[in-house]
Design a protein around this motif. Structure first.
Motif, short mmCIF file in Angstrom:
data_model
loop_
_atom_site.label_atom_id
_atom_site.label_comp_id
_atom_site.label_asym_id
_atom_site.label_seq_id
_atom_site.Cartn_x
_atom_site.Cartn_y
_atom_site.Cartn_z
N PHE A 88 44.36 30.53 19.00
CA PHE A 88 44.20 29.22 18.39
C PHE A 88 43.98 29.32 16.88
N SER A 89 43.32 30.38 16.44
CA SER A 89 43.16 30.59 15.00
C SER A 89 44.51 30.81 14.34
N SER A 90 45.37 31.61 14.98
CA SER A 90 46.71 31.87 14.44
C SER A 90 47.55 30.60 14.42
N ILE A 91 47.44 29.80 15.48
CA ILE A 91 48.19 28.54 15.55
C ILE A 91 47.76 27.59 14.44
N ASN A 92 46.46 27.50 14.22
CA ASN A 92 45.96 26.64 13.15
C ASN A 92 46.50 27.10 11.78
N SER A 93 46.49 28.41 11.56
CA SER A 93 47.03 28.95 10.30
C SER A 93 48.52 28.66 10.18
N PHE A 94 49.22 28.80 11.29
CA PHE A 94 50.67 28.58 11.30
C PHE A 94 51.00 27.13 10.95
N ILE A 95 50.22 26.20 11.47
CA ILE A 95 50.45 24.78 11.21
C ILE A 95 50.16 24.44 9.74
N ASN A 96 49.10 25.03 9.19
CA ASN A 96 48.61 24.61 7.88
C ASN A 96 48.98 25.54 6.72
N HIS A 97 49.64 26.66 7.02
CA HIS A 97 49.99 27.60 5.96
C HIS A 97 50.98 26.97 4.98
N LYS A 98 50.85 27.32 3.71
CA LYS A 98 51.72 26.73 2.70
C LYS A 98 53.16 27.19 2.81
N LYS A 99 53.37 28.41 3.30
CA LYS A 99 54.74 28.94 3.33
C LYS A 99 55.25 29.18 4.76
N ASN A 100 54.66 30.16 5.45
CA ASN A 100 55.15 30.51 6.78
C ASN A 100 54.59 29.56 7.83
N ASN A 101 55.06 28.33 7.81
CA ASN A 101 54.53 27.30 8.70
C ASN A 101 55.61 26.74 9.61
N ILE A 102 55.28 25.66 10.33
CA ILE A 102 56.22 25.07 11.28
C ILE A 102 57.52 24.65 10.59
N HIS A 103 57.41 24.03 9.43
CA HIS A 103 58.61 23.55 8.73
C HIS A 103 59.51 24.72 8.33
N PHE A 104 58.88 25.80 7.87
CA PHE A 104 59.65 27.00 7.53
C PHE A 104 60.35 27.54 8.78
N GLU A 105 59.62 27.55 9.89
CA GLU A 105 60.17 28.11 11.13
C GLU A 105 61.35 27.28 11.65
N ILE A 106 61.23 25.96 11.57
CA ILE A 106 62.31 25.10 12.03
C ILE A 106 63.55 25.30 11.16
N ASN A 107 63.35 25.46 9.87
CA ASN A 107 64.48 25.75 8.99
C ASN A 107 65.09 27.11 9.30
N LEU A 108 64.24 28.05 9.71
CA LEU A 108 64.73 29.37 10.12
C LEU A 108 65.58 29.25 11.38
N VAL A 109 65.10 28.44 12.31
CA VAL A 109 65.88 28.17 13.53
C VAL A 109 67.22 27.55 13.16
N ASN A 110 67.20 26.59 12.26
CA ASN A 110 68.42 25.90 11.85
C ASN A 110 69.43 26.88 11.26
N THR A 111 68.92 27.91 10.56
CA THR A 111 69.79 28.90 9.94
C THR A 111 70.40 29.86 10.96
N HIS A 112 69.67 30.12 12.05
CA HIS A 112 70.08 31.19 12.97
C HIS A 112 70.45 30.76 14.38
N PHE A 113 70.14 29.51 14.80
CA PHE A 113 70.32 29.21 16.21
C PHE A 113 71.79 29.10 16.62
#
Length: 301
Positions: free
Chosen positions: A164-189
């Protein structure tokens, strides 16, 4: 739509001791799986044989896999997958990540959009972000993008805390966050999609239009926690049937005690809008199991 590659047969290796326990938020689910017990031991070897097959679809994209099959380069399938695992001395989590991938595909029936392993150019690469990204269809117009978080710790509670600590960081991180990950998915899926029509359908799900108001896509998390189970010599000497009943009961009690703790972690980080799919497995001597598993997956054990 894309389909999961890990079949329900994977679940035959486990006793399903807690089935979709509904947490206080009325959305999230917890599942406790216990590896089948044989001669007072968890039957790790048959499970590892199963994982050797699934590591290929875990590590390789569908296009990589399909191209190798079409070109009859069968020997390279396992070799390429093995090369993407880090060495066991520095590999803290990829065994758990593989197990989470298998549960999300087989039990949740949420096919993979992306795993960290797809992005590696060498086994020493360390890719930040979610351990994997899956797509779950709830209904014709409702979907969830499920981000994976895997932890293996001595206690179930510690694994939950770290997750849960990692998830919280993932949601709120300035760079490696959910939005970054979704864009990564968009690039590779597109590497997971075989035809243009399916590609466009999935893209509309990942990036739904508020103007069209046809599809609703929320974010969710799949959590895997592997934890250690300590057994005294008296339990180890029990008959096979008594041992199985005792161990299954013990583990169930360990997990049930942490229901409130899970809910407290959701409260702590105010994760009220997210759904959590939690999978947990006990191990005997978890550190030894982890190292031997990675050796086996790398073809060294």
């Amino acid at each position: 739509m894309i389909k999961p590659l890990v079949k329900k047969k994977f679940l035959d290796h486990f006793y399903h001791e807690v089935k979709d326990h509904v947490l206080e938020d009325d959305r999230s689910r917890l599942n406790l799986h216990i590896i089948r017990i044989l001669n007072n031991q968890f039957a790790i070897k048959p499970l590892m044989q199963e994982l050797l097959n699934h590591m290929i679809s875990f590590c390789l994209s569908k296009k990589e896999y399909k191209n190798l099959i079409e070109e009859e380069r069968f020997g390279e399938l396992a070799e390429l997958a093995q090369e993407r695992f880090r060495d066991y001395e520095s590999n803290e989590g990829e065994f758990g990540e593989l197990l989470l991938y298998c549960f999300l595909e087989s039990h949740l029936e949420a096919p993979k959009l992306l795993t960290k392993m797809n992005l590696k150019t060498s086994h020493n690469d360390y890719v930040k972000g979610a351990d994997g990204v899956h797509l779950l269809k709830l209904s014709e117009k409702n979907y969830q993008i499920v981000f994976g978080e895997s932890k293996m710790y001595k206690t179930f509670k510690e694994g939950l805390r770290k997750a849960f600590s990692s998830i919280n960081s993932f949601i709120n991180h300035k760079k490696n966050n959910i939005h970054f990950e979704i864009n990564l998915v968009n690039t590779h899926f597109d590497q997971e999609i075989e035809d243009e029509q399916t590609y466009e359908e999935i893209k509309k799900i990942i990036f739904p239009s508020a103007q069209e108001d046809e599809i609703n896509t929320d974010n969710a998390f799949g959590i895997f926690v592997g934890f250690n189970l300590e057994l005294d010599s008296q339990i180890k000497r029990l008959s096979n049937s008594d041992f199985q009943n005792t161990v299954r009961g013990m583990v169930k009690d360990v997990v049930k005690k942490e229901y409130k703790y899970i809910e407290s972690q959701i409260d702590k980080y105010e994760l009220y809008g997210y759904t959590f799919y939690i999978y947990c497995i006990p191990f005997l001597d978890i550190e030894k199991v982890r190292k031997e598993a990675i050796k086996k997956l790398k073809g060294e054990g």
